[in-house]
Design an enzyme around this catalytic site. Structure first.
Site, PDB file in Angstrom:
ATOM      1  N   ASP A  64     -10.162   5.640  -2.243  1.00  0.00           N
ATOM      2  CA  ASP A  64      -8.710   5.572  -2.350  1.00  0.00           C
ATOM      3  C   ASP A  64      -8.301   4.325  -3.117  1.00  0.00           C
ATOM      4  OD1 ASP A  64      -6.232   6.508  -2.015  1.00  0.00           O
ATOM      5  OD2 ASP A  64      -6.052   5.982   0.104  1.00  0.00           O
ATOM      6  N   LYS A  80     -14.170  10.329  -2.298  1.00  0.00           N
ATOM      7  CA  LYS A  80     -12.908  10.120  -3.007  1.00  0.00           C
ATOM      8  C   LYS A  80     -12.382   8.761  -2.552  1.00  0.00           C
ATOM      9  CE  LYS A  80      -8.703  12.692  -4.172  1.00  0.00           C
ATOM     10  NZ  LYS A  80      -7.781  11.588  -4.103  1.00  0.00           N
ATOM     11  N   CYS A 103      26.488  -5.920  10.970  1.00  0.00           N
ATOM     12  CA  CYS A 103      27.871  -6.377  10.785  1.00  0.00           C
ATOM     13  C   CYS A 103      28.796  -5.978  11.934  1.00  0.00           C
ATOM     14  CB  CYS A 103      28.429  -5.874   9.464  1.00  0.00           C
ATOM     15  SG  CYS A 103      28.730  -4.102   9.452  1.00  0.00           S
ATOM     16  N   GLU A 157     -18.913  13.992  -3.876  1.00  0.00           N
ATOM     17  CA  GLU A 157     -18.748  12.539  -4.010  1.00  0.00           C
ATOM     18  C   GLU A 157     -17.661  12.054  -3.075  1.00  0.00           C
ATOM     19  OE1 GLU A 157     -17.520  11.950  -8.019  1.00  0.00           O
ATOM     20  OE2 GLU A 157     -19.511  12.302  -8.822  1.00  0.00           O
ATOM     21  N   CYS A 193      26.456   2.989   8.504  1.00  0.00           N
ATOM     22  CA  CYS A 193      27.441   1.913   8.575  1.00  0.00           C
ATOM     23  C   CYS A 193      28.266   2.044   7.295  1.00  0.00           C
ATOM     24  CB  CYS A 193      26.713   0.564   8.606  1.00  0.00           C
ATOM     25  SG  CYS A 193      27.760  -0.821   8.153  1.00  0.00           S
ATOM     26  N   CYS A 252      28.908  -4.957   4.446  1.00  0.00           N
ATOM     27  CA  CYS A 252      27.875  -5.288   5.433  1.00  0.00           C
ATOM     28  C   CYS A 252      26.749  -6.064   4.743  1.00  0.00           C
ATOM     29  CB  CYS A 252      27.335  -4.005   6.061  1.00  0.00           C
ATOM     30  SG  CYS A 252      25.841  -4.252   7.022  1.00  0.00           S
ATOM     31  N   TYR A 297     -17.059   7.646 -12.193  1.00  0.00           N
ATOM     32  CA  TYR A 297     -17.527   8.969 -11.786  1.00  0.00           C
ATOM     33  C   TYR A 297     -17.410  10.022 -12.880  1.00  0.00           C
ATOM     34  CZ  TYR A 297     -12.512   9.075 -10.820  1.00  0.00           C
ATOM     35  OH  TYR A 297     -11.158   8.956 -10.915  1.00  0.00           O
ATOM     36  N   CYS A 310      26.924  -1.084  13.875  1.00  0.00           N
ATOM     37  CA  CYS A 310      25.895  -1.543  12.945  1.00  0.00           C
ATOM     38  C   CYS A 310      25.289  -2.829  13.512  1.00  0.00           C
ATOM     39  CB  CYS A 310      26.513  -1.808  11.577  1.00  0.00           C
ATOM     40  SG  CYS A 310      25.395  -2.679  10.467  1.00  0.00           S
ATOM     41  N   LYS A 360      -9.500  16.857   1.441  1.00  0.00           N
ATOM     42  CA  LYS A 360      -8.819  15.725   2.042  1.00  0.00           C
ATOM     43  C   LYS A 360      -9.150  15.618   3.528  1.00  0.00           C
ATOM     44  CE  LYS A 360      -6.003  13.875  -1.006  1.00  0.00           C
ATOM     45  NZ  LYS A 360      -4.701  13.579  -0.716  1.00  0.00           N
TER      46      LYS A 360
HETATM   47  S1  IVH Z   1     -12.700  13.347 -10.430  1.00  0.00           S
HETATM   48  C1  IVH Z   1     -11.031  15.704 -13.862  1.00  0.00           C
HETATM   49  N1  IVH Z   1     -13.999  11.966  -8.662  1.00  0.00           N
HETATM   50  O1  IVH Z   1      -8.761  11.130  -7.108  1.00  0.00           O
HETATM   51  C2  IVH Z   1     -11.519  15.078 -12.613  1.00  0.00           C
HETATM   52  N2  IVH Z   1     -11.648  11.626  -8.797  1.00  0.00           N
HETATM   53  O2  IVH Z   1      -6.669  13.318  -6.931  1.00  0.00           O
HETATM   54  C3  IVH Z   1     -10.962  13.745 -12.395  1.00  0.00           C
HETATM   55  N3  IVH Z   1     -10.793   9.931  -7.287  1.00  0.00           N
HETATM   56  O3  IVH Z   1      -7.041  10.678 -10.130  1.00  0.00           O
HETATM   57  C4  IVH Z   1     -11.083  13.202 -11.058  1.00  0.00           C
HETATM   58  N4  IVH Z   1     -12.718   9.399  -6.373  1.00  0.00           N
HETATM   59  O4  IVH Z   1      -8.142   8.655  -9.043  1.00  0.00           O
HETATM   60  C5  IVH Z   1     -12.799  12.230  -9.195  1.00  0.00           C
HETATM   61  N5  IVH Z   1     -15.310  10.787  -7.178  1.00  0.00           N
HETATM   62  C6  IVH Z   1     -14.116  11.044  -7.702  1.00  0.00           C
HETATM   63  C7  IVH Z   1     -12.948  10.371  -7.279  1.00  0.00           C
HETATM   64  C8  IVH Z   1     -11.729  10.706  -7.853  1.00  0.00           C
HETATM   65  C9  IVH Z   1     -11.426   9.154  -6.400  1.00  0.00           C
HETATM   66  C10 IVH Z   1      -9.341   9.943  -7.527  1.00  0.00           C
HETATM   67  C11 IVH Z   1      -8.959   9.781  -8.966  1.00  0.00           C
HETATM   68  C12 IVH Z   1      -8.131  10.976  -9.306  1.00  0.00           C
HETATM   69  C13 IVH Z   1      -7.698  11.445  -7.970  1.00  0.00           C
HETATM   70  C14 IVH Z   1      -7.467  12.928  -7.986  1.00  0.00           C
END
Ligand code: IVH
Length: 710
Positions: A158, A156, A450, A154, A465, A470, A265, A447, A353
């Site tokens: 942000d 992730k 000041c 899936e 400083c 200041c 999710y 600085c 990541k």
């Molecule tokens: S699963 C027990 N799925 O990433 C599993 N997390 O670093 C719970 N996040 O706190 C997390 N997309 O805020 C999961 N498809 C996804 C996600 C996801 C974003 C975030 C979530 C979590 C953090 C973990």
């Protein structure tokens, strides 16, 4: 796929500078656990390093979770955490129950009702390359005794993690993750997110708790920033922090004016849910009308997972929101149960990541910022450039040593990177693009604010400083003093502070308490009413706990947690002020550097005078809850069942502990059980708890719950 592993290289390694992500603590110290435990001096060294790492990690998690203002990248943070985890693994005797390795995050914020999550919202471990993903796959298969797992990959997204609960199909509660165990009740704000159904479709179960991510699209951030620019306000920096800030707004109407979005999710197991796979869960959520990201993919092998990671590397830029990686999950619910969780994260899920993004732009100028303790920081001002979804114009150069080392000159084309996609950092200049007239930036002697001669810190690379008067420092200190985690003076923001300082109405925190409505009402953009609100807020701040005041004073190295520790230990400001170095260093959580900083602060005449003035103004100078803590009935009304073998407690001991804190310990799991604490080899009671959807805690989670207060 080798491509993936190879490519994470330069960017990541450059961020980490001295220590690549894959380096182990044992590499750093050059020994193995067994050798070290025979060598006392090495153990002392390791002990010191552990303490240092814990302090650093605590500070960075506070900056990240509570102040939404991280100063290091996720990669660097993970590297610190990993190093500590490894040292603790090599030296289990050095592990402490309050080590950040045992915890999941920061503390909940004030202003919202705290909610205890029925099932903790654990975090997940991270990987950064192909080898680490393969290692995850190996661990999973080992845990499943050779059965082949199917994975779901899936996005992730942000944003901010959220848990939403429906009863009889109606949305009853939404809570942030907080520290993983307790978060903030943000129901009213979440109801303002248009894609969140207030009532479920189809045939909803009696109760349902779903988890997901609240986020903001890049376009929405840009729209908000255009409005802010018109108002002459600083633009928001990135969608994630803006989302976090929006969810914490106390006025839900304001939330409705910003378009947040949500993707769910996960589903918290509940009696009557008979979902067998993750894909089925996602489809189930969708059927009920809950938004689910369509970009998930079932993968029959780790090869397919790796391929998906590769595909998203570029494709993610086409998405309307920011993603910081992918999440890889075992699909089968039965297999997930078998794999279980560590105290920190489930074993059936991992994040991959994406490497940090890098952009090139022109360095227009270098400005110097003066912090609250006088530290001078060079900041790069750049031609605006798009980076990881937002436009950036400024980037940090950390300090003057860093600037000299990088030899970045005004006029250069530079490479900037968003570390953890938050604060852009200057990585290097591009030699081929250096113009003939590029100008190096001289080390400041004075600085910039000041004009006082600057000094180099004897124990760090910092230029400072030293003029306490200041104006830049005065402003920074006042902003800190009034901030939410400190004295929490509502309405006293940077613009007002700037006016108060410019008109010499306030030069130190004590002056705030001498202000009156009339004086304040005469300031720009102020009137009678707003002035009296401010005076009232200042008045209210007098009764803040001592620990807050200690934090608010801006003593170097004293964070909000240390403030509390000092307050609790000494009980009164007077006792702390007359403490010797020995007394200070004897406190468990206080190291030499911190002790010296506190000692020096109270040795300084100006500071003693400031405390006297604050005392005379009527500020609270004693810890009221002192002594009450041991007695606190934090588990009152909660029923526990303990099962399996624990590490730190015998069965009798943990039951006694539960009772001591006001809880009840019983022998069998039923609907009225609140928590099951499961150790090694837990059997049928654990299964029953899982069937009933009762939160299962590891020993470490139990300890965290007890420490945090249930
Ligand atoms: S699963 C027990 N799925 O990433 C599993 N997390 O670093 C719970 N996040 O706190 C997390 N997309 O805020 C999961 N498809 C996804 C996600 C996801 C974003 C975030 C979530 C979590 C953090 C973990």
């Amino acid at each position: 796929m080798e491509h993936l592993a190879a490519d994470t290289g330069p960017g990541i390694h450059r961020v980490l500078c001295e220590r690549p992500a894959t380096m182990r603590a044992s590499d750093l110290f050059g020994y193995t656990g067994r050798m070290a435990s025979q060598d006392q001096t090495l153990t002392d060294e390791v002990r010191a390093r552990c303490a240092e790492l814990r302090a650093d990690i605590d500070r960075h998690s506070r900056l990240y979770y509570e102040e939404a203002a991280p100063v290091i990248s996720d990669l660097e943070f993970d590297a610190l955490l990993r190093e500590l985890q490894e040292l603790e693994q090599l030296h289990p005797e050095l592990q402490t129950s309050d080590s950040p390795t045992q915890r999941v995050g920061g503390a909940p914020l004030e202003g919202f009702v705290t909610v205890t999550h029925r099932v903790p919202m654990l975090s997940i471990d991270n990987t950064y390359n192909e080898a680490e993903l393969r290692e995850f796959d190996r661990r999973v298969r080992k845990g499943l005794d050779g059965t082949e797992p199917v994975y779901v990959v899936e996005l992730k997204i942000d944003g901010v993690a959220i848990s939403i609960r429906y009863e009889d199909g109606v949305l009853v509660r939404a809570a942030t993750r907080g520290d993983g165990y307790r978060g903030d009740d943000v129901t009213e704000n979440v109801k303002r997110i248009r894609s969140v159904p207030l009532r479920l479709k189809d045939d909803p179960p009696a109760a349902l708790e779903a988890r997901g991510e609240v986020y903001m699209t890049v376009k929405e951030l840009e729209r908000l920033n255009k409005l802010r620019e018109k108002e002459g306000e600083e633009p928001y920096r990135n969608p994630r922090n803006t989302t976090a800030g929006t969810l914490k707004l106390l006025d839900p109407r304001q939330v409705a004016q910003r378009r947040l979005d949500i993707a769910l999710y996960d589903l918290v197991p509940e009696e009557g849910h008979e979902l067998t796979t993750h894909v089925e869960t996602l489809k189930g959520l969708e059927r009920l009308g809950l938004p689910v990201s369509p970009h998930y993919k079932r993968c029959a092998s780790i090869e397919e997972v790796l391929q998906a990671c590769e595909e998203w590397r570029e494709k993610r830029r086409e998405l309307p929101y920011e993603t910081d990686g992918l999440v890889i999950k075992v699909d089968s619910a039965a297999q997930r149960r078998r794999l279980g969780a560590t105290s920190k994260a489930p074993r059936w899920v991992i994040a991959f990541k994406f490497p940090a993004e890098i952009a090139q732009t022109k360095l227009l100028n270098i400005k110097i910022q003066v912090g609250k303790s006088g530290a001078l920081t060079p900041v790069a001002e750049m031609a605006p450039v798009r980076l990881a979804g937002t436009i950036v114009k400024r980037a940090t150069l950390h300090n003057f040593e860093d600037l000299a080392k990088k030899d970045v000159r005004i006029g250069d084309t530079i490479e900037v990177q968003k570390a953890g996609e938050i604060i852009p950092q200057v990585l290097r200049f591009v030699p081929e693009k250096r113009p003939a007239d590029a100008q190096s930036f001289p080390l400041p002697r004075e600085c910039p604010v000041c004009g006082t001669e600057v000094h180099k810190d004897p124990d760090s690379v910092c230029l400072r400083c030293l003029n306490l008067a200041c104006p830049a420092q005065v402003k920074e200190r006042l902003e800190h003093f009034a901030s939410r985690k400190a004295m929490d003076i509502e309405g006293l923001g940077p613009a007002l502070i700037a006016q108060l300082v410019a008109q010499k109405l306030v030069t130190a925190p004590a002056d705030l308490y001498q202000l009156d409505v009339e004086t304040v009402a005469h300031l720009e953009r102020m009137a009678e009413k707003s002035a009296s609100y401010l005076i009232q807020a200042i008045e209210e701040s007098k009764s803040r706990p001592l620990g807050r005041l200690l934090f608010a004073l801006g003593i170097r190295h004293v964070g909000s947690r240390t403030g509390e520790v000092l307050a609790e230990h000494f009980g009164t400001m007077d006792a702390l002020m007359s403490a010797s170095m020995e007394e200070l260093t004897q406190i468990h959580e206080v190291g030499d550097v911190l002790a010296k900083s506190v000692y020096d602060f109270f040795e300084t005449e100006e500071n003693r005078a400031l405390i006297a003035q604050l005392g005379a103004a009527g500020l609270n100078m004693r810890e009221e809850t002192r002594g009450a803590k041991e007695e606190a009935q934090t588990l009152a009304g909660k029923t526990f069942v303990v099962t399996g073998t624990l590490e730190n407690y015998s069965r009798d001991e943990i039951q006694a502990r539960i009772k001591q804190l006001g809880g009840k310990a019983t022998g069998s799991v039923s609907k009225s059980t609140n928590y099951v604490v499961a150790g090694e080899n837990a059997g049928s009671k654990l299964d029953k708890a899982q069937q009933l959807g009762i939160p299962v805690l590891t020993e470490a989670e139990f300890e965290a719950l007890v420490e945090g207060g249930a």
